[in-house]
Design a protein around this motif. Structure first.
Motif: not given
Length: 267
Positions: A211-215
């Motif tokens: 996701g945008q939280l880690s990727a």
């Protein structure tokens, strides 16, 4: 907003937020998350599971920005940004690009890999179009877009094998889970508890690339890319087991455009 040597003047909906130092979407969405907690008993520990799930999956994605393991203690030790959001509840803007090629279905036979066919889309917005006047602060326009999408396909939430759900902030993923009918209204907290249901191998693997939280945040386009990767069977260590064996049903959701699209692979 502004002035010449005098106090700045703020109009519209911002007159109720800017003076209270609620300057950004993080602040506004934090209030939605707090309302969800008040209404349904959602806990900080449950909210954290979206973040921890993203990091586990990012650890399997060589292109992810943050791949180091993240524990619940690490999550709570991070600084508070705006209650209830900790640092790791907020996405990570990155430099990058995603190309999405859309063509006629007849072209599928001319390429050397499986392609994804868009089954349906939903873009409805039937509530008040403002942050502060939405009639139900525990949800948002995902509710209407999701409901409209399911009227345009014979597929059901139970047909979905893996979901790529927008996570500009962790709570947004929870609103999509409810809006798309993967769990009941107010039930996203128990649904994601312990991360079992949304992990790879779970009932509904969520944000398999991190996701945008880690990727990393690519304004939602990373989810579309990951949906295609999963449908093609190119996910490597994060590949959901044989999605095509169940007619390759998948929800690829991009809430930045308030739309969600079940897609199928076609050989």
């Amino acid at each position: 907003m502004g002035g010449s040597g005098s106090a700045p003047k703020v109009g519209g909906e911002f007159q109720w937020t800017i003076p209270m130092r609620a300057y950004s979407a993080a602040c506004w969405l934090a209030m939605c998350a707090q309302r969800h907690m008040y209404e349904f008993g959602t806990t900080h520990e449950q909210l954290a599971q979206i973040t921890l799930n993203a990091r586990r999956h990012a650890g399997l994605n060589p292109l992810a920005i943050f791949r180091d393991p993240l524990t619940l203690d690490d999550y709570f030790a991070s600084r508070m940004i705006t209650t209830p959001f900790h640092l790791y509840d907020c996405d990570v803007p990155v430099d990058g690009s995603t190309a999405v090629i859309v063509s006629a279905a007849e072209h599928a036979a001319n390429v050397d890999h499986p392609v994804a066919r868009v089954e349906a889309m939903g873009t409805a917005l039937r509530g008040r179009p403002s942050w502060d006047q939405w009639e139900d602060m525990t949800t948002m326009c995902a509710r209407d877009a999701g409901a409209q999408m399911w009227t345009r396909t014979s597929l059901k939430p139970t047909d979905v094998d893996v979901a790529e759900l927008y996570d500009g902030f962790s709570f947004l993923t929870m609103t999509w889970l409810e809006a798309l009918g993967f769990c009941g209204k107010g039930e996203s907290g128990p649904f994601i508890e312990n991360g079992t249901n949304i992990g790879i191998g779970g009932v509904l693997p969520v944000n398999t690339h991190g996701g945008q939280l880690s990727a990393g945040r690519l304004h939602g386009f990373g989810f579309l890319h990951e949906a295609c990767v999963q449908l093609r069977g190119d996910g490597g260590d994060r590949q959901v087991a044989e999605p095509r064996s169940r007619r390759s049903r998948m929800a690829a959701v991009r809430s930045a455009a308030a739309c969600c699209s079940p897609v199928r692979a076609k050989s």
